[in-house]
Design a protein around this motif. Structure first.
Motif, mmCIF file in Angstrom:
data_model
loop_
_atom_site.group_PDB
_atom_site.id
_atom_site.type_symbol
_atom_site.label_atom_id
_atom_site.label_comp_id
_atom_site.label_asym_id
_atom_site.label_seq_id
_atom_site.Cartn_x
_atom_site.Cartn_y
_atom_site.Cartn_z
ATOM 1 N N GLU A 48 2.601 -12.317 9.419
ATOM 2 C CA GLU A 48 3.827 -13.491 9.011
ATOM 3 C C GLU A 48 4.271 -13.941 10.124
ATOM 4 N N TRP A 49 5.301 -14.938 9.263
ATOM 5 C CA TRP A 49 5.780 -16.432 9.575
ATOM 6 C C TRP A 49 7.484 -15.094 10.744
ATOM 7 N N VAL A 50 7.666 -15.472 11.749
ATOM 8 C CA VAL A 50 8.873 -14.567 12.625
ATOM 9 C C VAL A 50 9.956 -15.996 12.427
ATOM 10 N N ASP A 51 9.601 -17.398 13.212
ATOM 11 C CA ASP A 51 10.376 -18.784 13.142
ATOM 12 C C ASP A 51 9.169 -19.652 12.176
ATOM 13 N N GLY A 52 9.380 -21.240 12.877
ATOM 14 C CA GLY A 52 8.436 -21.898 11.996
ATOM 15 C C GLY A 52 7.610 -22.343 13.075
ATOM 16 N N SER A 53 7.843 -21.587 14.391
ATOM 17 C CA SER A 53 6.980 -22.328 15.754
ATOM 18 C C SER A 53 6.407 -19.770 16.309
ATOM 19 N N THR A 54 6.723 -19.196 15.628
ATOM 20 C CA THR A 54 5.969 -17.819 16.091
ATOM 21 C C THR A 54 5.602 -17.527 14.824
ATOM 22 N N ILE A 55 4.310 -16.800 14.847
ATOM 23 C CA ILE A 55 3.825 -16.073 13.723
ATOM 24 C C ILE A 55 4.087 -14.519 14.393
ATOM 25 N N LEU A 56 3.378 -13.704 13.391
ATOM 26 C CA LEU A 56 3.079 -12.547 14.045
ATOM 27 C C LEU A 56 1.845 -11.910 13.773
ATOM 28 N N LEU A 57 0.808 -11.930 13.896
ATOM 29 C CA LEU A 57 -1.262 -11.273 13.725
ATOM 30 C C LEU A 57 -0.862 -9.847 13.330
ATOM 31 N N LYS A 58 -1.017 -9.433 12.452
ATOM 32 C CA LYS A 58 -0.573 -8.187 12.248
ATOM 33 C C LYS A 58 -2.061 -6.917 12.628
ATOM 34 N N THR A 59 -2.087 -6.992 14.286
ATOM 35 C CA THR A 59 -3.191 -6.264 14.769
ATOM 36 C C THR A 59 -2.981 -5.365 15.218
ATOM 37 N N GLU A 60 -4.047 -4.151 15.823
ATOM 38 C CA GLU A 60 -3.615 -3.730 17.167
ATOM 39 C C GLU A 60 -4.252 -4.144 17.980
ATOM 40 N N ASP A 61 -5.622 -5.082 18.018
ATOM 41 C CA ASP A 61 -6.587 -5.846 19.110
ATOM 42 C C ASP A 61 -5.914 -6.675 19.893
ATOM 43 N N ALA A 62 -5.079 -6.490 20.773
ATOM 44 C CA ALA A 62 -4.333 -7.220 21.968
ATOM 45 C C ALA A 62 -6.141 -8.515 21.954
ATOM 46 N N ALA A 63 -6.269 -8.026 22.363
ATOM 47 C CA ALA A 63 -7.717 -9.364 22.697
ATOM 48 C C ALA A 63 -8.326 -10.033 21.670
ATOM 49 N N LEU A 64 -8.495 -9.859 20.729
ATOM 50 C CA LEU A 64 -8.516 -10.445 18.885
ATOM 51 C C LEU A 64 -9.004 -12.270 19.597
ATOM 52 N N LYS A 65 -9.948 -12.482 18.528
ATOM 53 C CA LYS A 65 -9.862 -13.989 18.911
ATOM 54 C C LYS A 65 -9.774 -13.810 17.764
ATOM 55 N N PHE A 66 -9.212 -15.050 17.347
ATOM 56 C CA PHE A 66 -8.577 -15.868 16.023
ATOM 57 C C PHE A 66 -8.304 -17.447 16.291
ATOM 58 N N VAL A 67 -8.531 -17.692 14.999
ATOM 59 C CA VAL A 67 -8.253 -19.212 14.518
ATOM 60 C C VAL A 67 -6.698 -19.529 13.718
ATOM 61 N N PHE A 68 -5.754 -19.794 13.711
ATOM 62 C CA PHE A 68 -4.498 -20.412 12.731
ATOM 63 C C PHE A 68 -4.470 -21.712 12.549
#
Length: 789
Positions: A652-672
């Protein structure tokens, strides 16, 4: 029902064509977005772009210049509104600038910066040219000549009368001295040159000086009498010696030849040499250096003559002093060493004019104005004055005033195969010295070609033997490639004559690579879109000439692009910030399934994890709400137990420059990043029957079979001529169960996909669309049709 006929399209390699359907090749498209064309893969959905760095700096329509040094240094310079910025495209670094104040005033301009500046780089030095600055000579002048004259004795004779005359205020005053005869040997002392000088000086002091302004003197120095009259009182001198004026010589401003000068003279005495009183074309000036007993004559600039260029009006210099570090300064331009600046060692021909372009060739810096060019001294880019006014040297600067049979207004220049070409609004001229080295006697300027050119963007060299340029035609831009052989244009390739309305607006940039056959063009109206041209030559034949468009969903504008090997480097404006991104032209198969997202950031971005909440990530850019729907978060690493590459992550978008990934993996490898819609619209098929063409109103399209390679997902869409969706057929390689797919990892397949169109040709468009994060390559297609009623 008659048997369906096949309309084969053996390759989808061709790009957009605006020709009539019957004039197009079967490989051409009605439209194409975000595709890469190649002989092997046809139309491939382009890769996404990765964000390297984002900077808090803004540009709109800057001048840009590129410096390619090595694998770790590839710089892009942007100038606009008095601001200069340098970025290393390899990693997006904003370079350090030192002494920036030294150039700030020179960067002032009006109108678009891309038209106001030009630049040329030689090793570590870049010359920046403000095309709106008029070049001036500097205020510093050579020292005025002291108001002096000399009488000097070359020899003495017995029984000879020597007369020295000084004309002042229209009146001539004379003094004489007569030597004794040779009746006695003791008289020999009176005919020595030093004795004669002393005796004549005494006569001048007694008979002439009282009539001259107060403070006038006659001083003896060896065989010379030095006459000084206070400024500003002009005077002249003459002499007679009864020996055809060969023994007593009088000199004030000029002599006829060097041999007329005394071997010794007062220190600092200045005199001009010219062959006749009424000519100045061979004039040069000398100064006596040393003491009265030991010294020499040295060539100098004529007294009271401007000795240098006004550095504030000349090109300024940017120097690459270290990795990602640049310094600025006004150029240290060489001073005049000789001549009078008018008849000999003249002012450079760009003085009083605006420099419009610069090139570097054969160890010389070339500066071009609207009607002339000037090449610096050989191996000295900062000197535009000759070493001497006495003779012409091979290393001297070379100036040329351009004259052709038609009016010439030079707008730009380009170097191709060690030849210089000047581009004017209606013709091109070649600067040529044949097989000889460049020098005044060998250089010539000859008409080369007659292309219309508006001067908005400099022509760009393509390899060693061609150049691409653009010029406005109505509301669009026409691009042409000129082919050269040994410095002579031998042909042309109109790049977009088959889609003349595609490149809309005024050309703002032509971006080419050294090895990859791709060109990106931007215009003043293209915004977040780049026009992309790809080609392939088989020998001297161009077998691929493909146009398309690339769009970047989060960007406001494409500022610049650079092609380096198989990578594109982009400079984009995203909501007031400058983003540097890289985009691969070729699929990186070693990286698993390439995920197609633009403006990509990864887990290396600033982030914080909160258990039970998720992973909060700070973006380097600010995305307006209207553009956020295109963004996705995907897992980027395959792990048989927990993750697979390409799986969607809820966020979800927190604001225009911040997102919140819904995960319980602190070391998650991702692309956005933002999804890229690759789209290719088929041209209306043109079918030729025995009795004539099959009209589109009678051509009933049944099926279309698309051949694809290494593809994961795409759609075949059928739309009416108002672009409303009628049908959609989705291809996916994500089918279960599959033995070759572990843990639902995204696969790719090579094969065919059949779709039932069932529409009359002239009523619909058929589109291939891939707006997924996964790859697709559309290689060929077969369309099956029946003649309608």
């Amino acid at each position: 029902m008659p048997q369906a006929q096949k309309y084969p399209m053996p390759s989808l390699v061709g790009g957009i064509s605006e020709q009539a359907p019957q004039s197009r090749g079967v490989s051409n498209a009605e439209d194409q977005w975000n595709c890469v064309n190649s002989i092997k893969t046809g139309a491939e959905a382009r890769a996404g772009s990765k964000t390297l760095k984002v900077h808090s700096v803004s540009f709109n329509d800057p001048f840009e210049h590129e410096i390619r040094r090595n694998k770790s240094e590839h710089y892009k310079i942007l100038i606009e509104n008095g601001v200069i910025e340098i970025f290393n495209l390899i990693d997006g670094t904003r370079c350090t600038k030192t002494s920036e104040a030294a150039i700030s005033a020179y960067l002032a301009h009006t109108g678009p910066a891309r038209a106001a500046f030009r630049a040329v780089t030689v090793e570590d030095t870049t010359f920046i040219i403000n095309r709106q600055k008029t070049v001036l000579m500097g205020a510093t002048k050579s020292a005025k000549r002291p108001n002096k004259a000399i009488f000097y004795f070359k020899a003495g004779n017995y029984s000879t009368t020597y007369t020295a005359s000084i004309t002042y205020g229209g009146t001539t005053y004379s003094a004489t001295y007569t030597t004794p005869d040779n009746s006695t040997s003791s008289n020999a002392q009176y005919i020595t040159t030093t004795s004669l000088a002393a005796s004549l000086a005494a006569a001048i002091t007694s008979n002439i000086l009282p009539s001259l302004p107060a403070g006038s003197t006659a001083v003896v120095s060896g065989s010379t009498v030095i006459i000084t009259v206070p400024d500003p009182n002009d005077f002249s001198v003459s002499s007679e010696d009864g020996a055809n004026n060969t023994n007593l010589i009088s000199i004030k401003d000029y002599v006829r030849k060097f041999s007329d000068l005394p071997d010794k003279a007062p220190t600092g005495y200045k005199v001009g040499v010219r062959s006749a009183a009424d000519t100045k074309k061979d004039e040069y000036w000398l100064e006596y250096i040393g003491s009265g007993s030991s010294g020499y004559w040295q060539e100098i600039v004529k007294p009271d003559t401007a000795i240098g260029l006004n550095a504030t009006t000349m090109p300024h210099v940017m120097t690459n002093t270290a990795l990602n570090t640049f310094g600025f300064a006004a150029g240290s331009w060489g001073s005049r060493l000789a001549g009078d600046g008018v008849n000999t060692a003249r002012d450079p021909n760009f003085v009083g004019k605006k420099i419009v372009s610069a090139q570097f060739i054969s160890g010389r810096l070339g500066l071009f104005t609207s009607g002339s060019y000037m090449l610096s001294r050989s191996r000295n880019a900062f000197s535009f004055f000759p070493d001497t006014a006495q003779t012409r040297l091979d290393t001297d600067p070379v100036g040329y005033d351009v004259a052709t049979g038609t009016s010439t207004n030079i707008l730009d220049s380009i170097a191709i195969s060690d030849k210089l070409f000047m581009w004017s609004d209606g013709s091109q001229l070649r600067v040529d010295s044949g097989d000889d080295q460049i020098k005044e006697e060998t250089i010539d300027c000859r008409p080369s070609s007659n292309y219309e050119y508006d001067g908005d963007v400099s022509p760009k060299a393509v390899g060693l033997s061609s150049a691409v340029f653009g010029t406005g035609q109505g509301e669009a831009t026409r691009l042409v490639e000129v082919i050269y052989q040994r410095g002579t244009p031998v042909g042309q390739i109109p790049l977009n004559d088959h889609c003349p309305e595609l490149v809309q607006g005024t050309l703002r940039g032509i971006h080419l690579g050294g090895t990859s056959p791709i060109l990106l063009a931007t215009t003043d109206t293209s915004g977040p879109v780049a026009y992309v041209y790809q080609w392939f030559n088989d020998g001297d034949q161009r077998v691929l000439s493909s146009w398309g468009r690339w769009s970047f969903p989060a960007a406001d504008k494409v500022i610049s692009a650079s092609v380096r090997g198989s990578d594109i480097y982009l400079i984009l404006m995203i909501n007031g910030k400058l983003a540097i991104e890289t985009l691969p032209l070729r699929r990186i198969k070693s990286d698993g399934i390439q995920l197609r997202l633009d403006h990509v950031i990864t887990e290396t971005a600033p982030k914080s994890f909160t258990a039970g909440v998720g992973l909060q990530v700070t973006l380097p850019y600010i995305i307006p709400e209207a553009r956020r729907s295109r963004f996705k978060a995907l897992e980027s690493q395959h792990s048989p137990e927990t993750t697979y590459r390409g799986r969607t992550i809820e966020f979800e978008w927190v604001d225009g420059s911040t997102i919140l990934l819904k995960t319980e993996d602190a070391a998650l490898k991702f692309v956005f990043g933002a999804t890229v819609e690759a789209k290719r619209r088929f041209s209306q098929p043109y079918v030729q029957l025995k009795d004539g063409p099959l009209l589109p109103s009678r051509l009933l399209i049944g099926d279309i079979v698309v051949s694809h390679a290494d593809s994961s997902e795409y759609r075949v869409e059928v739309r009416d001529r108002d672009n409303s969706l009628l049908k959609s057929f989705e291809y996916t390689a994500r089918r279960l169960p599959r033995a070759d797919v572990i843990n639902n990892a995204v696969p790719v397949e090579t094969g065919e996909f059949k779709s039932d169109i069932g529409r009359i040709s002239q009523e619909v468009w058929i589109d291939l669309v891939n707006d997924s994060p996964f790859p697709s390559s559309w290689v060929s297609a077969d369309l099956y049709y029946n003649p309608g009623k």
